[in-house]
Structures are given as structure tokens and as C-alpha cells.
Write a protein that holds these residues in place. Structure first.
Motif, PDB file in Angstrom:
ATOM      1  N   ASN A 135       0.548  -1.094   0.208  1.00 44.91           N
ATOM      2  CA  ASN A 135       0.325   0.316   0.188  1.00 44.91           C
ATOM      3  C   ASN A 135       0.356   1.474  -0.217  1.00 44.91           C
ATOM      4  N   TYR A 137       0.284   5.948  -0.498  1.00 44.36           N
ATOM      5  CA  TYR A 137      -0.388   7.035   0.200  1.00 44.36           C
ATOM      6  C   TYR A 137      -0.010   7.934  -1.112  1.00 44.36           C
ATOM      7  N   HIS A 139      -1.058  11.999  -2.932  1.00 43.33           N
ATOM      8  CA  HIS A 139      -1.186  13.546  -2.735  1.00 43.33           C
ATOM      9  C   HIS A 139      -1.349  14.424  -3.478  1.00 43.33           C
ATOM     10  N   ASP A 888      -8.829  11.861  -2.552  1.00 43.16           N
ATOM     11  CA  ASP A 888      -8.194  12.884  -1.865  1.00 43.16           C
ATOM     12  C   ASP A 888      -8.684  14.314  -1.464  1.00 43.16           C
ATOM     13  N   ASP A 921      -8.679  12.036   7.277  1.00 45.95           N
ATOM     14  CA  ASP A 921      -7.812  11.149   6.156  1.00 45.95           C
ATOM     15  C   ASP A 921      -6.960  12.103   6.021  1.00 45.95           C
ATOM     16  N   LEU A 923      -3.406  12.421   4.683  1.00 51.73           N
ATOM     17  CA  LEU A 923      -1.790  11.944   3.890  1.00 51.73           C
ATOM     18  C   LEU A 923      -2.532  11.540   2.261  1.00 51.73           C
ATOM     19  N   ARG A 925      -4.796   9.200  -0.420  1.00 53.17           N
ATOM     20  CA  ARG A 925      -5.403   8.605  -1.037  1.00 53.17           C
ATOM     21  C   ARG A 925      -4.708   7.543  -0.272  1.00 53.17           C
ATOM     22  N   TYR A 926      -5.733   6.039  -0.312  1.00 48.88           N
ATOM     23  CA  TYR A 926      -4.874   5.158   0.482  1.00 48.88           C
ATOM     24  C   TYR A 926      -5.184   4.471  -0.456  1.00 48.88           C
TER      25      TYR A 926
END
Length: 935
Positions: A135, A137, A139, A888, A921, A923, A925-926
Motif C-alpha cells: 500500500n 499514499y 496526494h 483525495d 485522513d 495523507l 489517497r490510500y
């Protein structure tokens, strides 16, 4: 939502639910639940200790009990708290997590005031299972307004797009039955690692924002600056000068807001972490009446915190007037006749000025702290049945060893030595002599490597905790012996037992940590050694009153009682009474009352008291104090001092903190009621509505230095005002003789109340498969803190700030829609997370919450969308892909006093990078992918 055995509401999180979020850490899954509040997690900056904790109902992680298969997990660190570290639980073996909210001490023992989290593990696994995931992050930095502030302040702009914080997870589980299925052995091993992300990679974290007026902001920061902020005060407290070294001319000039140091970019938004677990579960049927079982769980965890460079955090130093490193201009301003007279140095043989120096070690780089911990949990037990009675006896031992190593900190004592410079035989020299090396901060570019090597010190702490439990219980169904009421099918069920528990903790800082010698380390760290044990007797009973009759499909009464004797010299009684009624099959209801307790932990009892950094505001400091002269007089400010007390540019004030061996247990009363509706006319629909009201009295903890100051000023109560001890000139930071007493005490009350709503519905779509809907929502009616019994309190529902901590919205929910394709190999889920609007506690109008900054921010409701796809590649292999925070969405910004890095709220909360890492949230998009193979 399901019902607990006794009928109390339980939120169950299945392994499938956890996997659907794509989140690698269980604490991050918890933070997305409406009933949870922010705890220790990887986005916490201030106060991070490398553990992962959860907080039920905003009542504090110390008031929630964590279990593994119904048995205590144990404390997570050697600092003497009772808080469990859920890093110790192997996520690969979790079948489900049952979250029972409300007092449960009568059933499970102390610490279950806010509720219980019970991790149910698959300890009889058969086959081989391998899971791997990746995974990261992503942005897009698109806040043009913030970017203009950053570039206008001369700070580096982050890149347009950020991709980082990558995480890799690998787990292996192997299990097999043996001896004709009489036994089972399950072994597991897991490894995961996460890369860190600095705040400077995000536009909203690239500088520390400060308010410059109504609705206007600028990049701010700390007075511990790159060029230095130099302050001196007269004996009356009057400011003599507040200057800095101009980097262009090398001359002294007045310190300006543009000189503030931007400490944000180097701080972590996401802390790097590496985590290993391994263990085994063994069970064997010795006979038809006895089964033996054993468990071994090992964990190794390493994480790192990073923050802005150390330096001199307004260390008090004596600057001789003949310091050869001073320019003529600096010497003239520092040692003016007026300044010498104001400090009583006129006519001294070797005159000089006591100066408070805030100067950042920009030449040496950031501070880092590495947290290492290892835990071992072993359990041996025997269970079985004899006639109508079953028994379970076990012994449990858990140990944790942890340490922290901090690098690149300056020594306060060596800073004072390195700034007291006099002419030497070969040039400038420290007045104390070798090995001291002068720290030349008076001339741009004057700092040498030799000076940095002399000033820098490592800091080290280590600790350990051991918990031992011996427990045994008998459970009987007396209905098999005919002990039941005439109108029931089932009889009286009893559970009787006894338990002995012992906890011992040792925490040992090195000498520099104990003395508070590390600049920027928040002051002295006290050693700790303590232990206690508790002996308990408990009983539970369930009596069916009526079954399958008109108006009562079922009616039952349940009760529980636990007596506890503590080695500290107090006894406690906890109990529960619950009525469960199902008038028809489609409707089940329950109502209960529970008395719960939380005994003081080792840290709260035995941490030595010491003066250290505690508060962040003194509302009676500065040229224009927040409070009137009369109000400030209640806090110890004289008429001559009013308006002349220098405020600490670093926002740090002294407090006397530590343990209190005279503490008594907290007492909690919990009232719950609810219903579960599953109508036959609407198959696959289930709706649960539950009311909770948790009231804790005799609360254990510090009141908070800021709360003591504001409550004294507004009420004049001697309960608060007697705790304020002002030092020279009325200051609470110029010397440790000025402080606010803020040790652990038993104070007023803490309560939380509201309503939980859970609903599930599965709709067949004929040839198109199925659509499943699931809703979890919580409405918080009150989160009330009352510092004194019977005195006014404040409700933090809908607010955030210094006293309320992280945002506490009135309503939160998570709604998920999942489409299962007709061929059953594909599922697509869309989840909507909603966090209700909140406002600064400064806007509440409650004088108990009013503080140093009028007005304050308001944050609208926040919506997040998560998308997950699961595809069965074969009978044994499943691929999952997903994106959380699909759009995002930037987190809300919290400026200045609305962004407390230290809070007096019961729940652990911290604002960092101008926002809160939970519940928002922060950071971007995860993005995740997960591959699971099971054979």
C-alpha cells in the motif's frame, strides 16, 4: 452488530470487514469506527511512544480493557500504565473483534469502565495461508492559498504530487490437527514495514500556520529560531530586550514574526515502522472431560519519531560583557547601563547579563527517537466438563521490554557552558574550561563542528512490565437438574470463579533524561518502579423468567458481581443487573445498570513528582493579558507585575507532575438500553438501536496546568488558585520555582452518553447477484468533564481544542454498499464515511472552555469515499484492490490555539501539521493491493 451472551450490545468487526478497509494496522481500522476516538497511531507526532492504542467513547485508552479470546492482553509498555499495545495481536489470525461498550468490570475486572475489545483468534487453524499486501499514499498538492503563504515566507514548496508512506505486509499461518483430531497445532509469523512521510511534502503541512487577524494567516513557528531569539528580563519581570542576529548584517535587531522558525517540514506525518510477530497455539483433548491448551505470542516492534532540530530552548545563560564573540553592537545592546542596573550587575567585578536564548541547531539536523519493544505472552490452561458443569483454569504471563534512543539533542548544561565565553590565552574560551567548546551563535556562520559535537548528547530510556494472571471458573447449567421456573424451557445458568493478578513495572531513564538535560525533550523524565496485586472472586448468573408466551417470547434476568482486594489497601465491589425481553421473535430489547471501577495504575500511583514542561499558555502573561488585573491577581500576579510578565515564545510552562500514592479507584455507573429489530416481513434486514450513558466519578488524572490557570482566573476558587506558584517576576517559565501543581488527583467527573445505530440489509438482485448495505453510526449526546463535584463543567460534544482534544463530532457514520456478482468471484464495495461538523471550544460560550484566543474556527462536516474490489482468481487465491479517500480530500486546517500539540482532554489527541491525524485522513489517497492464498 450482534448481541453479547448477556444481551448487551456488541459491535463485531469480522476479518472480512478488516480486509475490506485495506488498512494494514488494526488501530487505523478502529479509528474509522464511529464509537472510537483517536488513540496512539502512526500519525501521532507529539507524545508518540511507538505503541498502538484505542480509545472507546473518548474516555481515554486507559479506561478500555483489551482481551484476546476473553483473557487480558496486558500492558503494552514499561512506563507503568495499564494501556495495551494492540501491535502484539497477529492480524492474520483475527476472526473477529467484539467491541462491548459500557462498564464491564463485574465480568472482566478493572479497567473496563468504557468497555472491552475482545480479539477472537483462529487458534485451531487447518491448512496453509499466505497473505501479502502493498500500500501507499498518493496526494495532489493543490491548495494555492497555502502555497502562496509558504513561498511568501521563503519556505520550500512541496512537489505537485506526493507518493510515499509505502507499506509491505507478509504473513504465514500453518495449522494441522493430529492424534486423530484430538489435538491441533497452529503456528504463525508476520512481518510488516511502513516508510515514513514528512509533513513538508504536503502543502498544508509545509509551514506552521498562525493567525494574523480575522480570517488571515501566515507561516509562523517557534521563537527557538535559526538566527536566535535573545531575551532578558529585569528583576521586576520587565522585558529588557527581545532581539535576534540579523543574518545579512550580523548586527542585533528586534525579533520579528518573520524570524519564527518553521518546525513543521521535518516532523513526520507518518512514522516509519517495522513489526514482527510469531507464535503458536496448541490444544489437545486429554480425555472426554479434559482438554489442555497453550499459547505463545511474540512481538517485536520498532518505530521512529522525527522532529525539528534541537538547540537552546530558552536556556538561562550568563553572557559576560567581555565575551570576545560579541560584536560591538551586540555588546552595547546586551550590556547597556540600564540592563546591568535592571539585573543588579552594576559595579560587578565581571559583569554580564542573564539571557534566555532560543536558538535552533539548524547546522545539526533534526531530532530522532527510535522506539524498540519486544513482548512475550505465554498461557497454559485446562478446560473440560463434568456433568452439567464445565471448568476452565489457566495461568498467563506477559512481559514487555521497551527502550527509546534519542539522538541529536543538545545538553542544557553544556549550552549554558558553551555560551559563557571569556577571552582565553589562545582566543575565545569557555569560562568552565575544556572540554567545553564555545558555541558562536553571535556571528552568522560561526558555529563549528567541534561545538556541535560538544553540545550533542544521546538520550536513552528502558523499561519493562510483567503481568501474571491465574484464573479459574466453573460454569453450570442448573436447568439440567430441574432448577428452572415453570414458564421457561431453560434453567438457571451460573458462572463462579476466582482470579489473582499481579503487575510489576520498572522504567529507567538515563541520567540526562532524568535531569531533563535534553533541550527540547519536555523536561525531566522520572524513573519508576512499582507493583501491585489483586485477588478477586466473581459470579455471574442468568435466570430465564418466561419463554414462548404471549407478550414474552423470552424474558430473562442477568446479574454479575465481582469482589476485588488490592494490595494498595482498598477493596472494590462491582456489579451488574440486566433485563432482556423479546416480546416477539422479531424484536429483542434489553436494559442494564452496571457499576464498574478502574484502579489507579502503577504510573499514576508511583511516578516521582517533578517540575517539568506541562502547560502551553499563561493567560496572565504578555503586555496585554487575556484576563483582568483582578482575575490575574487570583493566579498570584501582583499589580506591579500585571502586563509585565514575559510570555514564553516557545509556548511552554512548568508544572509539577507525577504520581500520587493516595489515589482511590474511579467509580463508574453505566446505563444502557436498546433493541434489535429483525422483521420476518423484510428478510435480511436487521436494525439495532442502543442508548448508553457512562458516568465516571472520582476521576484519576491531572487537571491540566492550563485548566487550573483558567479556572482559577474565572472562578477564584482556592481549589485551583492554591495550585499556582509563580516565580520571579510572576513567571511560570523563567525558573522552576514558578510552576502549576498538576499531579494526579481524584477529581470531579467524566461522562459520555449517546445512541448507536447499526443496520444491515441484503437485497437479492435476481440474475445480478446481491446488494448488501451496512450502516454504523453514533450520535454523541454529551462528553462532559466536570473538574469539581457539583461545580460547573463543560461539554466537549461538537468541539475541539486544548481541553476537548481532537474533534468530537455530534454524529459519525460509515455506510457501506457491497455488490456481489452472481458468479460469486467478484465483489465491489463503496463505503461512505461521514464526520460531523465541529467548532473550536473557544466558540462555545462556556466560561469553563474560554481560553486565550477569542473566536476560533468552525469545521464543516467531512465526507470520504472508499472503493474496494475483491476478485477470486481461483478456489484458493483472492486478489483485493482498493482506494480509500478516493477523491483525495484535503483535511481541515486548525490554526494556532485551535491546534493544540498537548491537550488536557481525557483521550489522547494531538494536532500536528496544522491538522489532526485522527479522525481525518491527512495523507491523501490510500491505495492498496492484497493477495491471499489458502490451501
Amino acid at each position: 452488530m450482534r448481541e453479547a451472551p448477556g444481551g448487551a450490545p456488541v459491535t463485531s468487526i469480522s476479518a472480512t470487514d478488516i480486509q475490506a478497509t485495506g488498512l494494514a494496522h488494526v488501530e487505523d481500522v478502529f479509528n474509522n469506527l464511529p464509537i472510537m476516538f483517536a488513540g496512539q497511531n502512526s500519525t501521532l507526532a507529539a507524545g508518540a511512544d511507538g505503541t498502538a492504542t484505542v480509545d472507546l467513547r473518548g474516555l481515554g485508552a486507559q479506561r478500555a480493557l483489551v482481551l484476546v479470546d476473553g483473557r487480558r492482553l496486558g500492558p503494552g509498555g514499561g512506563n507503568g500504565t495499564n494501556i495495551s499495545d494492540i501491535n502484539q495481536i497477529p492480524a492474520a489470525l483475527i476472526q473477529r473483534i467484539d467491541v462491548l461498550t459500557g462498564g464491564a468490570s463485574a465480568i472482566y475486572g478493572a479497567d473496563a469502565v468504557a468497555g472491552v475489545m475482545n480479539f477472537i483468534l483462529n487458534t485451531r487453524f487447518q491448512g496453509v495461508k499466505v497473505d501479502a499486501s502493498y500500500n501507499l499514499y498518493q496526494h495532489h498538492n493543490g491548495d494555492v492559498g497555502i502555497q502562496q503563504l509558504v513561498s511568501g515566507a521563503g519556505q520550500a514548496l512541496p512537489p505537485d504530487s506526493v507518493a510515499g508512506g509505502s507499506g509491505k505486509d507478509l504473513s504465514f499461518v500453518l495449522g494441522s490437527n493430529f492424534a486423530a483430531d484430538r489435538g491441533n497445532l497452529t503456528v504463525y509469523a508476520t512481518h510488516d514495514e511502513v516508510a515514513g512521510i514528512a509533513q513538508g511534502r504536503y502543502d498544508y503541512g509545509a509551514c506552521s500556520l498562525r493567525a494574523t487577524g480575522a480570517g488571515s494567516y501566515a507561516c509562523g513557528g517557534s521563537g527557538v529560531s535559526a538566527g536566535g531569539e535573545f531575551l532578558a528580563f529585569g528583576n521586576s519581570g520587565t522585558t529588557l530586550f527581545d532581539s535576534t542576529v540579523d543574518p545579512g548584517s550580523g548586527r542585533f535587531r528586534p525579533f520579528a514574526a518573520s524570524d519564527l522558525y518553521n518546525y513543521s517540514p521535518l516532523n513526520y506525518f507518518l512514522s516509519p515502522n517495522e513489526h514482527y510477530t510469531g507464535g503458536a497455539f496448541l490444544s489437545y483433548d486429554l480425555s472426554s472431560r479434559a482438554s489442555a491448551y497453550a499459547q505463545l505470542m511474540f512481538t517485536r516492534n520498532r518505530s521512529q519519531a522525527q522532529s525539528a532540530p534541537s538547540g537552546s530552548f530558552f536556556t538561562s545563560v550568563f553572557v559576560p560583557c567581555n565575551d570576545p564573540l560579541l560584536t560591538a553592537d551586540e555588546q552595547a545592546q546586551i550590556c547597556s547601563p540600564a540592563n546591568l542596573a535592571a539585573q543588579g550587575e552594576t559595579g560587578a567585578a565581571n559583569p554580564g547579563i542573564t539571557t534566555y536564548v532560543g536558538r535552533r541547531n539548524v547546522e545539526g539536523g533534526p531530532r530522532t527517537t527510535t522506539f524498540d519493544s519486544s513482548s512475550l505472552r505465554t498461557l497454559l490452561g485446562l478446560k473440560g466438563a463434568i456433568g452439567a458443569w464445565s471448568y476452565d483454569v489457566y495461568a498467563l504471563r506477559g512481559t514487555v521490554h521497551d527502550s527509546s534512543d534519542s539522538l541529536n539533542y543538545f545538553s542544557a548544561a553544556q549550552v549554558a557552558n558553551a555560551l559563557e565565553v571569556v577571552p582565553g590565552s589562545t582566543g575565545p574560551a569557555c569560562a568552565t574550561g575544556p572540554p567545553c567548546v564555545p558555541w558562536n551563535i553571535w556571528t552568522p556562520g560561526g558555529v563549528t563542528r567541534a561545538a556541535l559535537d560538544y553540545l550533542s548528547i544521546p538520550l536513552h530510556t528502558q523499561g519493562g512490565v510483567t503481568e501474571q494472571v491465574v484464573s479459574g471458573s466453573l460454569t453450570g447449567d442448573l436447568g439440567k437438574h430441574g432448577i428452572r421456573l415453570p414458564a421457561t424451557d431453560a434453567g438457571l445458568q451460573l458462572n463462579l470463579g476466582a482470579e489473582w493478578r499481579s503487575e510489576r513495572s520498572d522504567f529507567r531513564p538515563d541520567l540526562d533524561s532524568e535531569l531533563g538535560n535534553g533541550e527540547g525533550s519536555s523536561g525531566p523524565v522520572a524513573p519508576l518502579s512499582g507493583q501491585f496485586h489483586v485477588s478477586e472472586l466473581f459470579a455471574e448468573a442468568r435466570l430465564p423468567l418466561r419463554d414462548r408466551s404471549r407478550g414474552a417470547e423470552s424474558l430473562a434476568l442477568e446479574s454479575a458481581y465481582r469482589y476485588s482486594h488490592y494490595s494498595e489497601g482498598f477493596d472494590t465491589n462491582t456489579y451488574k443487573l440486566e433485563l432482556q425481553w423479546a416480546p416477539v421473535r422479531e424484536l429483542r430489547t434489553h436494559a442494564s445498570y452496571q457499576r464498574a471501577i478502574r484502579a489507579p495504575n502503577i504510573s499514576e500511583l508511583y511516578t516521582p513528582q517533578a517540575v517539568t514542561l506541562d502547560g502551553v499558555t499563561d493567560p496572565c502573561a504578555g503586555a496585554t493579558p487575556v484576563y483582568s488585573a483582578a482575575q490575574c491577581a487570583s493566579t498570584g500576579v501582583t499589580a506591579a507585575q500585571y502586563g509585565h510578565i514575559g510570555a514564553n515564545p516557545a509556548g511552554q510552562y512548568y508544572g509539577l507532575v507525577g504520581g500520587n500514592p493516595r489515589l482511590q479507584p474511579e467509580l463508574s455507573d453505566t446505563y444502557t438500553g436498546g433493541l434489535v429489530l429483525e422483521p420476518r416481513m423484510v428478510p435480511e434486514l436487521s436494525v439495532a438501536l442502543d442508548y448508553f450513558d457512562i458516568r465516571i466519578n472520582n476521576v484519576i488524572g491531572p487537571l491540566g496546568a492550563d485548566a487550573v490557570l483558567s479556572n482559577c482566573a474565572t472562578s477564584g476558587s482556592p481549589v485551583y488558585c492554591s495550585q499556582i506558584h509563580r516565580g520571579p517576576g510572576g513567571s511560570l517559565w523563567l525558573s522552576q520555582s514558578g510552576y502549576v501543581s498538576d499531579v494526579n488527583v481524584n477529581f470531579g467527573s467524566l461522562s459520555s452518553g449517546g445512541i448507536d445505530l447499526t443496520a444491515t440489509y441484503r437485497v437479492p438482485l435476481r440474475r445480478l447477484g446481491f446488494l448488501s448495505l451496512a450502516l454504523q453510526g453514533t450520535r454523541v449526546e454529551n462528553l462532559m468533564i466536570r473538574p469539581q463535584p457539583g461545580a460547573p463543567g463543560y461539554d466537549c460534544t461538537g468541539y475541539f481544542g486544548d481541553k476537548c482534544g481532537a474533534p468530537n463530532p455530534l454524529w459519525r457514520h460509515a455506510l457501506e454498499a457491497t455488490w456481489a456478482a452472481p458468479w460469486r468471484s467478484l465483489e465491489i464495495a463503496l463505503r461512505w464515511r461521514y464526520i460531523g461538523p465541529v467548532a473550536s471550544e473557544e466558540t462555545s460560550g462556556n466560561p469553563q472552555l474560554a481560553g486565550a484566543v477569542p473566536g476560533g474556527a468552525r469545521v464543516p462536516g467531512y465526507n470520504y469515499l472508499d472503493l474496494t474490489t475483491s476478485l477470486a482468481l481461483s478456489r484458493h487465491v483472492v486478489l483485493q484492490l482498493g482506494i480509500n479517500n478516493l477523491l483525495d480530500k484535503d483535511p481541515p486546517l486548525f490554526i494556532g490555539a485551535d491546534c493544540p500539540q498537548i491537550s488536557s482532554a481525557p483521550s489522547l489527541s494531538s494536532c500536528s501539521g496544522n491538522t489532526f491525524g485522527a479522525p481525518y485522513d491527512v495523507l491523501g489517497r490510500y491505495i492498496f493491493g492484497h493477495l491471499s492464498a489458502q490451501f
